[in-house]
Design a protein around this motif. Structure first.
Motif, PDB file in Angstrom:
ATOM      1  N   ASP A 189       0.872  -1.178   0.000  1.00 21.00           N
ATOM      2  CA  ASP A 189       0.000   0.000   0.000  1.00 21.00           C
ATOM      3  C   ASP A 189       0.907   1.225   0.000  1.00 21.00           C
ATOM      4  O   ASP A 189       1.468   1.586   1.040  1.00 21.00           O
ATOM      5  CB  ASP A 189      -0.904  -0.025   1.235  1.00 21.00           C
ATOM      6  N   PRO A 190       1.109   1.888  -1.156  1.00 22.38           N
ATOM      7  CA  PRO A 190       2.168   2.884  -1.288  1.00 22.38           C
ATOM      8  C   PRO A 190       1.768   4.273  -0.801  1.00 22.38           C
ATOM      9  O   PRO A 190       0.595   4.569  -0.563  1.00 22.38           O
ATOM     10  CB  PRO A 190       2.425   2.893  -2.788  1.00 22.38           C
ATOM     11  N   HIS A 191       2.782   5.114  -0.691  1.00 23.64           N
ATOM     12  CA  HIS A 191       2.587   6.526  -0.358  1.00 23.64           C
ATOM     13  C   HIS A 191       3.472   7.335  -1.299  1.00 23.64           C
ATOM     14  O   HIS A 191       4.619   6.949  -1.564  1.00 23.64           O
ATOM     15  CB  HIS A 191       2.976   6.776   1.100  1.00 23.64           C
ATOM     16  N   PRO A 192       2.963   8.450  -1.839  1.00 21.64           N
ATOM     17  CA  PRO A 192       3.783   9.237  -2.779  1.00 21.64           C
ATOM     18  C   PRO A 192       5.127   9.670  -2.212  1.00 21.64           C
ATOM     19  O   PRO A 192       6.092   9.839  -2.965  1.00 21.64           O
ATOM     20  CB  PRO A 192       2.883  10.445  -3.087  1.00 21.64           C
ATOM     21  N   ALA A 193       5.207   9.827  -0.869  1.00 23.02           N
ATOM     22  CA  ALA A 193       6.467  10.252  -0.252  1.00 23.02           C
ATOM     23  C   ALA A 193       7.286   9.074   0.252  1.00 23.02           C
ATOM     24  O   ALA A 193       8.333   9.274   0.876  1.00 23.02           O
ATOM     25  CB  ALA A 193       6.174  11.211   0.907  1.00 23.02           C
ATOM     26  N   GLY A 194       6.836   7.851   0.013  1.00 18.47           N
ATOM     27  CA  GLY A 194       7.517   6.675   0.533  1.00 18.47           C
ATOM     28  C   GLY A 194       8.380   5.987  -0.510  1.00 18.47           C
ATOM     29  O   GLY A 194       8.562   6.472  -1.632  1.00 18.47           O
ATOM     30  N   GLY A 195       8.883   4.811  -0.136  1.00  8.89           N
ATOM     31  CA  GLY A 195       9.736   4.048  -1.034  1.00  8.89           C
ATOM     32  C   GLY A 195       8.927   3.320  -2.095  1.00  8.89           C
ATOM     33  O   GLY A 195       7.743   3.016  -1.903  1.00  8.89           O
ATOM     34  N   GLU A 218      -3.320   8.958  -5.372  1.00  9.61           N
ATOM     35  CA  GLU A 218      -1.920   8.544  -5.249  1.00  9.61           C
ATOM     36  C   GLU A 218      -1.361   8.083  -6.590  1.00  9.61           C
ATOM     37  O   GLU A 218      -0.222   8.401  -6.942  1.00  9.61           O
ATOM     38  CB  GLU A 218      -1.810   7.419  -4.218  1.00  9.61           C
ATOM     39  N   ALA A 219      -2.160   7.329  -7.353  1.00  4.32           N
ATOM     40  CA  ALA A 219      -1.697   6.823  -8.645  1.00  4.32           C
ATOM     41  C   ALA A 219      -1.354   7.963  -9.588  1.00  4.32           C
ATOM     42  O   ALA A 219      -0.325   7.926 -10.286  1.00  4.32           O
ATOM     43  CB  ALA A 219      -2.758   5.922  -9.263  1.00  4.32           C
ATOM     44  N   ASN A 249       0.631  13.174 -12.883  1.00  3.29           N
ATOM     45  CA  ASN A 249      -0.505  13.623 -13.684  1.00  3.29           C
ATOM     46  C   ASN A 249      -1.456  14.425 -12.820  1.00  3.29           C
ATOM     47  O   ASN A 249      -1.842  13.961 -11.734  1.00  3.29           O
ATOM     48  CB  ASN A 249      -1.253  12.425 -14.285  1.00  3.29           C
ATOM     49  N   PRO A 250      -1.864  15.618 -13.251  1.00  4.61           N
ATOM     50  CA  PRO A 250      -2.837  16.379 -12.456  1.00  4.61           C
ATOM     51  C   PRO A 250      -4.194  15.695 -12.483  1.00  4.61           C
ATOM     52  O   PRO A 250      -4.538  14.977 -13.419  1.00  4.61           O
ATOM     53  CB  PRO A 250      -2.890  17.734 -13.184  1.00  4.61           C
ATOM     54  N   ALA A 265       0.889  -7.034 -10.142  1.00  2.86           N
ATOM     55  CA  ALA A 265      -0.367  -6.336 -10.449  1.00  2.86           C
ATOM     56  C   ALA A 265      -0.380  -4.981  -9.769  1.00  2.86           C
ATOM     57  O   ALA A 265       0.272  -4.767  -8.738  1.00  2.86           O
ATOM     58  CB  ALA A 265      -1.566  -7.167  -9.988  1.00  2.86           C
ATOM     59  N   VAL A 266      -1.132  -4.066 -10.361  1.00  2.00           N
ATOM     60  CA  VAL A 266      -1.434  -2.768  -9.739  1.00  2.00           C
ATOM     61  C   VAL A 266      -2.948  -2.667  -9.620  1.00  2.00           C
ATOM     62  O   VAL A 266      -3.670  -2.868 -10.609  1.00  2.00           O
ATOM     63  CB  VAL A 266      -0.880  -1.591 -10.562  1.00  2.00           C
ATOM     64  N   VAL A 267      -3.424  -2.373  -8.417  1.00  3.88           N
ATOM     65  CA  VAL A 267      -4.860  -2.232  -8.164  1.00  3.88           C
ATOM     66  C   VAL A 267      -5.117  -0.791  -7.738  1.00  3.88           C
ATOM     67  O   VAL A 267      -4.719  -0.392  -6.640  1.00  3.88           O
ATOM     68  CB  VAL A 267      -5.359  -3.207  -7.074  1.00  3.88           C
ATOM     69  N   VAL A 268      -5.745  -0.011  -8.594  1.00  2.00           N
ATOM     70  CA  VAL A 268      -6.049   1.391  -8.279  1.00  2.00           C
ATOM     71  C   VAL A 268      -7.456   1.446  -7.693  1.00  2.00           C
ATOM     72  O   VAL A 268      -8.444   1.138  -8.388  1.00  2.00           O
ATOM     73  CB  VAL A 268      -5.955   2.284  -9.530  1.00  2.00           C
ATOM     74  N   THR A 269      -7.559   1.831  -6.432  1.00  2.00           N
ATOM     75  CA  THR A 269      -8.877   1.933  -5.810  1.00  2.00           C
ATOM     76  C   THR A 269      -9.518   3.262  -6.181  1.00  2.00           C
ATOM     77  O   THR A 269      -8.856   4.303  -6.233  1.00  2.00           O
ATOM     78  CB  THR A 269      -8.784   1.788  -4.287  1.00  2.00           C
ATOM     79  N   LEU A 270     -10.823   3.211  -6.442  1.00  2.00           N
ATOM     80  CA  LEU A 270     -11.551   4.367  -6.981  1.00  2.00           C
ATOM     81  C   LEU A 270     -12.688   4.803  -6.059  1.00  2.00           C
ATOM     82  O   LEU A 270     -13.736   5.239  -6.514  1.00  2.00           O
ATOM     83  CB  LEU A 270     -12.100   4.018  -8.367  1.00  2.00           C
TER      84      LEU A 270
END
Length: 466
Positions: A162-168, A183-184, A190-191, A216-221
């Motif tokens: 579960d990533p964070h834009p400021a994380g690794g 986050e994605a 991308n704005p 896989a990448v799962v983008v939650t909406l």
């Protein structure tokens, strides 16, 4: 199944009060504080949710040596907490809520902190049967030795990140990475506006899958659902199957934890995503983190991943959660065989009377006893799915008896809705409603709209075809 959660832990504090006046010199509300609830946040919340669902969980994290760190550990009595200790204070995210509505959030001590990974922390990652990395941008996931251990784990067991834009960046080979829509797009520079977009999510997922080399990448909406892009396969959209109105705080942690548990149990990725979406929706409508706090206080679990025989159904739990926060529970019932416009109008009217609508649905055997051997035309599973697909229906409870009396006793609605072609005195359920001061309210009957008429038309059509 041993699940290890790795990530940044903080303390969440919800300050509850009421706002019934404004400052005399500024048009801002004055909140009279009633009480404050504390619970683990960040990776700690993901851990708490997994433990509440009955999983064996270890938390690998970094904590300070202060009272707030003690609060976090006290709130995780069934969790093995393996933490490096820092002299920096434990970060706190404090939400101010008035009448349950968020007013503002105040962050304390959330600046960047040093990382000190121990051998015990690395050993917990290496021995895990599944790993959830819950990154909140405080650089634990960037430690070189920890990343090496996570890469080793990803080659053997499911690792959900579960990533964070400021994380690794996630390690290569992770089973799934779960950024939310914002986050994605931030991670791909991308704005974006306030509304989620499936095409934009798909574009971002393609870029992130190539960059991270995850499986896989799962983008939650949010309330829409999630978009999954699996390496070597196309994109798949998984929708939410019912309303998810409520406090969404912690929803991302809930989703990532449910997905990790599903993959750990050997569930196929897409099925695990679908299940995680459903459980996250349930988490929100039951009251979210607020209901979790109440569940801890009463020593009852919020999530039902390991539901025991005889445990309350999701519909019953929903009714209890709405009632606990002072909401109005509305219920209606029937066979709903061949859903038609009259049904939809009545259900829509019923939902407007309260804060949740639960439909009590006759089982197939119950319908046969009431309507004859040729009914139902549609089985109870499909009838329930069609009803849940309506925005006005929050959940469905199937009952086996000829009348909904036993189901009513479970739901205990404040309002029981019937069409106005029924007389109150003729309703068998009228007596049971008096036990908790429930009320019967009718809605307009729609003439010329009935399942029996539709069934007859289908029979005539079938006969003419022969």
């Amino acid at each position: 199944m041993k699940i290890t959660v790795v990530g940044d832990t903080l303390l969440d504090a919800d300050v509850h009060g009421s706002a019934r006046r404004l400052l005399p010199d500024n048009p801002v509300p004055v909140v009279d504080v009633d009480h404050t609830d504390h619970r683990p946040g960040g990776a700690g919340l993901a851990t708490l949710l997994l433990a509440a669902a009955g999983h064996e969980v270890t938390l690998v994290t970094v904590l300070g040596n202060d009272e707030n760190a003690e609060r976090i550990e006290t709130a995780l009595p069934s969790v093995d907490v393996v933490a490096a200790r820092l002299e920096a204070p434990t970060p706190v995210k404090r939400r101010l809520l008035a009448e349950g509505q968020l007013v503002t959030r105040m962050d304390e001590n959330c600046s960047e902190a040093g990382v000190e990974v121990t051998e015990e922390m690395l050993a917990c990652v290496r021995s895990a049967e599944a790993v959830l990395v819950s990154d909140y941008g405080r650089h634990l996931s960037e430690d070189t030795r920890l990343r090496a251990a996570l890469e080793e784990a990803a080659a053997k067991v499911p690792v959900v990140w579960d990533p964070h834009p400021a994380g690794g960046a996630p390690v290569a080979g992770a089973a799934a990475v779960t950024p939310n829509f914002a986050e994605a797009l931030t991670l791909t520079e991308n704005p974006h506006g306030p509304e989620t977009s499936v095409p934009e999510a798909h574009t971002a997922a393609e870029a992130l899958l190539e960059r991270w080399q995850s499986q896989a990448v799962v983008v939650t909406l949010g309330a829409r659902g999630a978009l999954t892009l699996e390496a070597g396969a196309g994109a798949r959209f998984s929708p939410t199957l019912g309303p998810t109105t409520g406090d969404a705080c912690g929803a991302g942690d809930c989703f990532a934890g449910c997905l990790t548990a599903g993959l750990a149990a050997g569930t196929d990725l897409m099925d695990a995503v679908d299940r995680a979406i459903a459980e996250t929706g349930e988490f929100i409508v039951r009251g979210g983190v607020d209901a979790l706090t109440r569940a801890q206080e009463s020593e009852t679990a919020l999530l039902g991943t390991h539901e025991e025989p005889g445990a309350a159904s999701p519909a019953v739990q929903r009714a209890r959660a709405v009632r606990a926060r002072g909401g109005t529970v509305v219920a209606t019932g029937g066979c709903f065989d061949l859903l038609h416009a009259g049904h939809v109008r009545a259900l829509s009217a019923a939902r407007r009377m309260g804060d949740t609508l639960i439909v009590l649905l006759n089982s197939d055997e119950s319908v046969r006893r009431l309507k004859g051997a040729e009914r139902p035309i549609v089985g109870s599973g499909e009838r329930a799915e069609l009803l849940r697909a309506l925005d006005c229906v929050d959940d469905v409870l199937v009952f086996e008896e000829d009348t909904p009396v036993s189901a009513l006793e479970q739901i205990r609605p404040d309002i029981w809705v019937k069409s106005d072609d029924y007389r109150h005195a003729d309703l068998e359920e009228a007596e049971v409603l008096t036990r908790w001061e429930g009320r019967i309210v009718t809605v307009p009957f729609v003439p010329m709209h009935s399942t029996s008429n539709l069934a007859g038309a289908l029979r005539r059509l079938d006969s003419s075809a022969v």
